[in-house]
Design a protein around this motif. Sequence first.
Motif, PDB file in Angstrom:
ATOM      1  N   ARG A 110       0.843  -1.198   0.000  1.00  0.00           N
ATOM      2  CA  ARG A 110       0.000   0.000   0.000  1.00  0.00           C
ATOM      3  C   ARG A 110       0.882   1.253   0.000  1.00  0.00           C
ATOM      4  NH1 ARG A 110      -3.233  -1.310   3.863  1.00  0.00           N
ATOM      5  NH2 ARG A 110      -4.857  -2.085   2.497  1.00  0.00           N
ATOM      6  N   HIS A 111       1.941   1.234   0.801  1.00  0.00           N
ATOM      7  CA  HIS A 111       2.880   2.371   0.849  1.00  0.00           C
ATOM      8  C   HIS A 111       3.507   2.608  -0.526  1.00  0.00           C
ATOM      9  CE1 HIS A 111       6.210   4.977   1.925  1.00  0.00           C
ATOM     10  NE2 HIS A 111       7.030   4.086   1.388  1.00  0.00           N
ATOM     11  N   HIS A 112       3.977   1.541  -1.169  1.00  0.00           N
ATOM     12  CA  HIS A 112       4.604   1.677  -2.492  1.00  0.00           C
ATOM     13  C   HIS A 112       3.616   2.235  -3.510  1.00  0.00           C
ATOM     14  CE1 HIS A 112       8.523   0.084  -1.611  1.00  0.00           C
ATOM     15  NE2 HIS A 112       8.056  -1.082  -1.194  1.00  0.00           N
ATOM     16  N   VAL A 113       2.384   1.751  -3.480  1.00  0.00           N
ATOM     17  CA  VAL A 113       1.357   2.245  -4.408  1.00  0.00           C
ATOM     18  C   VAL A 113       1.078   3.727  -4.129  1.00  0.00           C
ATOM     19  CG1 VAL A 113      -1.070   2.059  -5.095  1.00  0.00           C
ATOM     20  CG2 VAL A 113       0.323  -0.003  -4.856  1.00  0.00           C
ATOM     21  N   ASP A 114       1.019   4.117  -2.850  1.00  0.00           N
ATOM     22  CA  ASP A 114       0.803   5.527  -2.504  1.00  0.00           C
ATOM     23  C   ASP A 114       1.929   6.408  -3.032  1.00  0.00           C
ATOM     24  OD1 ASP A 114      -1.622   5.073  -1.252  1.00  0.00           O
ATOM     25  OD2 ASP A 114      -0.767   5.029   0.771  1.00  0.00           O
ATOM     26  N   VAL A 115       3.169   5.937  -2.906  1.00  0.00           N
ATOM     27  CA  VAL A 115       4.316   6.697  -3.415  1.00  0.00           C
ATOM     28  C   VAL A 115       4.205   6.845  -4.936  1.00  0.00           C
ATOM     29  CG1 VAL A 115       6.822   6.649  -3.742  1.00  0.00           C
ATOM     30  CG2 VAL A 115       5.858   6.085  -1.509  1.00  0.00           C
ATOM     31  N   LEU A 116       3.864   5.758  -5.632  1.00  0.00           N
ATOM     32  CA  LEU A 116       3.704   5.814  -7.090  1.00  0.00           C
ATOM     33  C   LEU A 116       2.554   6.744  -7.481  1.00  0.00           C
ATOM     34  CD1 LEU A 116       4.253   2.036  -7.885  1.00  0.00           C
ATOM     35  CD2 LEU A 116       5.712   3.919  -8.670  1.00  0.00           C
ATOM     36  N   LYS A 117       1.496   6.705  -6.692  1.00  0.00           N
ATOM     37  CA  LYS A 117       0.327   7.547  -6.963  1.00  0.00           C
ATOM     38  C   LYS A 117       0.669   9.028  -6.769  1.00  0.00           C
ATOM     39  CE  LYS A 117      -4.441   8.140  -5.498  1.00  0.00           C
ATOM     40  NZ  LYS A 117      -5.320   7.926  -4.363  1.00  0.00           N
ATOM     41  N   LYS A 118       1.343   9.353  -5.672  1.00  0.00           N
ATOM     42  CA  LYS A 118       1.721  10.748  -5.402  1.00  0.00           C
ATOM     43  C   LYS A 118       2.696  11.280  -6.440  1.00  0.00           C
ATOM     44  CE  LYS A 118       0.876  10.574  -0.461  1.00  0.00           C
ATOM     45  NZ  LYS A 118       1.475  10.399   0.868  1.00  0.00           N
ATOM     46  N   SER A 119       3.474  10.392  -7.037  1.00  0.00           N
ATOM     47  CA  SER A 119       4.437  10.799  -8.057  1.00  0.00           C
ATOM     48  C   SER A 119       3.814  10.888  -9.444  1.00  0.00           C
ATOM     49  CB  SER A 119       5.611   9.814  -8.095  1.00  0.00           C
ATOM     50  OG  SER A 119       6.276   9.823  -6.863  1.00  0.00           O
ATOM     51  N   GLY A 120       2.566  10.485  -9.563  1.00  0.00           N
ATOM     52  CA  GLY A 120       1.868  10.603 -10.838  1.00  0.00           C
ATOM     53  C   GLY A 120       2.016   9.414 -11.772  1.00  0.00           C
ATOM     54  N   PHE A 121       2.576   8.314 -11.279  1.00  0.00           N
ATOM     55  CA  PHE A 121       2.768   7.131 -12.124  1.00  0.00           C
ATOM     56  C   PHE A 121       1.555   6.198 -12.123  1.00  0.00           C
ATOM     57  CE2 PHE A 121       7.297   8.049 -11.040  1.00  0.00           C
ATOM     58  CZ  PHE A 121       7.715   8.341 -12.325  1.00  0.00           C
TER      59      PHE A 121
END
Length: 135
Positions: A66-77
Motif C-alpha cells: 500500500r505504501h509503495h502504491v501511494d508513493v507511485l500515486k503521489k508521483s503521478g505514475f
Amino acid sequence: MTDIVTVKPTKEFHHLIPFDKSKLKVLSDNTRLTILQLLAERPLSIGDLEVELKNQGIVKSTNTIRHHVDVLKKSGFVNLTGLKESRGGVLKYYQSNSQILDHVLSDSKMNDVHAMSMKLKPKFYKLFMEILDRK
C-alpha cells in the motif's frame, strides 16, 4: 614518466534519462518498478498486487505494498481507476498511466535524436530569451 593522453569528450549521448530527482528516486526501488509493470498490464487491488508479487518471488506485507502504491500515486505514475464493494468494505483498483521502456536506441537513431536536439536548441534559446525579455 608517461605522458598523459588527453581524451576529447564526445557530445554524443547514448541514453535518454529524464532528470527529475524525485521521480528517479521513486523508480529506484525494484518493488515499485515491478508494481508499475504489473499495473501497466491491468488494474489491480492491493490484495491482487500482493499475490502477483508473491508469484514473482517478492514477499511484502499488505501495508508495505500500500505504501509503495501511494508513493507511485503521489508521483503521478499510478491512478485509482475503480472501486468495488467487497465484504462490507471497498476495494480500490489502481492502474499505471506510465509505461517502462526497456529499449535501447541504435546508434543511428541516437544520432537522429542528437541532430534533432541540436536543430531545436537555437529555437528554445530564442524562446527563453523572449520570455525573459517580457518580465
